[in-house]
Write a protein that holds these residues in place. Structure first.
Motif, mmCIF file in Angstrom:
data_model
loop_
_atom_site.group_PDB
_atom_site.id
_atom_site.type_symbol
_atom_site.label_atom_id
_atom_site.label_comp_id
_atom_site.label_asym_id
_atom_site.label_seq_id
_atom_site.Cartn_x
_atom_site.Cartn_y
_atom_site.Cartn_z
ATOM 1 N N ARG A 26 22.561 80.560 -23.336
ATOM 2 C CA ARG A 26 23.918 80.518 -23.982
ATOM 3 C C ARG A 26 24.923 80.695 -23.949
ATOM 4 O O ARG A 26 25.516 79.936 -25.111
ATOM 5 N N THR A 27 24.986 81.067 -22.786
ATOM 6 C CA THR A 27 26.920 80.170 -21.930
ATOM 7 C C THR A 27 27.605 78.964 -22.427
ATOM 8 O O THR A 27 28.004 79.448 -22.719
ATOM 9 N N GLN A 28 26.842 77.684 -22.121
ATOM 10 C CA GLN A 28 27.092 76.623 -22.504
ATOM 11 C C GLN A 28 27.764 76.372 -23.822
ATOM 12 O O GLN A 28 28.110 75.969 -24.200
ATOM 13 N N ARG A 29 26.709 77.089 -24.788
ATOM 14 C CA ARG A 29 26.253 76.734 -26.381
ATOM 15 C C ARG A 29 27.776 77.554 -26.769
ATOM 16 O O ARG A 29 28.567 76.737 -27.380
ATOM 17 N N LEU A 30 27.706 78.645 -25.933
ATOM 18 C CA LEU A 30 28.979 79.523 -26.597
ATOM 19 C C LEU A 30 30.440 79.086 -26.130
ATOM 20 O O LEU A 30 31.653 78.187 -26.883
ATOM 21 N N GLN A 31 30.283 77.556 -24.860
ATOM 22 C CA GLN A 31 31.509 77.466 -24.748
ATOM 23 C C GLN A 31 31.516 76.000 -25.141
ATOM 24 O O GLN A 31 33.436 75.803 -25.195
ATOM 25 N N ALA A 34 33.592 76.804 -28.151
ATOM 26 C CA ALA A 34 34.505 77.775 -27.698
ATOM 27 C C ALA A 34 35.690 76.074 -27.653
ATOM 28 O O ALA A 34 37.032 76.029 -28.099
ATOM 29 N N GLU A 35 35.269 75.422 -26.927
ATOM 30 C CA GLU A 35 36.042 74.152 -26.671
ATOM 31 C C GLU A 35 36.513 73.098 -27.501
ATOM 32 O O GLU A 35 37.146 72.926 -27.987
ATOM 33 N N LEU A 36 35.188 73.169 -28.549
ATOM 34 C CA LEU A 36 35.433 72.424 -29.916
ATOM 35 C C LEU A 36 37.114 73.283 -30.673
ATOM 36 O O LEU A 36 37.452 72.349 -31.153
ATOM 37 N N LEU A 37 36.527 74.440 -30.682
ATOM 38 C CA LEU A 37 37.899 75.457 -31.509
ATOM 39 C C LEU A 37 38.856 75.023 -31.042
ATOM 40 O O LEU A 37 40.057 75.121 -31.812
ATOM 41 N N GLU A 38 39.026 74.868 -29.889
ATOM 42 C CA GLU A 38 40.753 74.999 -29.033
ATOM 43 C C GLU A 38 40.997 73.695 -28.847
ATOM 44 O O GLU A 38 42.231 72.844 -29.062
ATOM 45 N N ARG A 39 40.335 72.202 -29.482
ATOM 46 C CA ARG A 39 40.622 71.111 -29.494
ATOM 47 C C ARG A 39 41.980 70.881 -30.436
ATOM 48 O O ARG A 39 42.183 70.084 -30.406
ATOM 49 N N GLN A 40 41.585 71.972 -31.613
ATOM 50 C CA GLN A 40 42.454 72.184 -32.800
ATOM 51 C C GLN A 40 42.667 73.107 -33.084
ATOM 52 O O GLN A 40 42.842 73.558 -33.953
#
Length: 148
Positions: A26-31, A34-40
């Motif tokens: 779960r944590t890895q999926r959420l991370q 978040a990383e995908l969103l933070e790219r842009q």
């Protein structure tokens, strides 16, 4: 030796994963989300209207083109992990979120019709836990501020 991300390697090679390798937790999926969103971070995402007002069976079917959930669904890795579509119900199931947690990420009542990806990323990270209350407030006010 040149180090590249898995996404970069996918552009130049067919990547085969070890079938014995365990999937993301779960944590890895959420991370990852978040990383995908933070790219842009300045990307404008559409919000879902009034998720709290719909019965669960209707809420689960809700989708909005270009939402934070769409960003997750665009990722080949998360799709391979089992994210089947970009609906509210699928995001809730796949990321193991409560309605309240997912509401904070995607609902329009906090942000209006659109939001910056950086704000959605903050909400995803808060669902992971570990961010203190003051740090969450500071980050929220920093990332939700819109240019004049």
């Amino acid at each position: 030796m040149r180090h590249q991300t898995l996404d970069q390697l996918h552009k130049v090679a067919e990547i085969q994963t070890d079938p014995t390798q365990l999937g993301m937790d779960r944590t890895q999926r959420l991370q990852r989300w978040a990383e995908l969103l933070e790219r842009q971070p300045a990307r404008l995402l559409s919000a879902l209207p009034g998720t709290e007002y719909y019965p669960s069976h209707e809420r689960d079917l809700m989708r909005s083109f270009g939402s934070a959930i769409t960003v997750a669904f665009e990722d080949p890795l998360l799709r391979r992990e089992g994210l089947a579509n970009d609906s509210y119900g699928e995001a809730k199931r796949f990321f193991e979120l409560s309605d309240g947690q997912l509401h904070n990420v995607v609902c329009h009542c906090h942000v209006g019709e659109t939001m910056h990806a950086s704000r959605a990323a903050l909400c995803v990270r808060s669902a992971i836990g570990g961010m203190g209350f003051l740090a969450s407030l500071r980050a929220l006010f920093h990332w939700t501020a819109r240019p004049a």
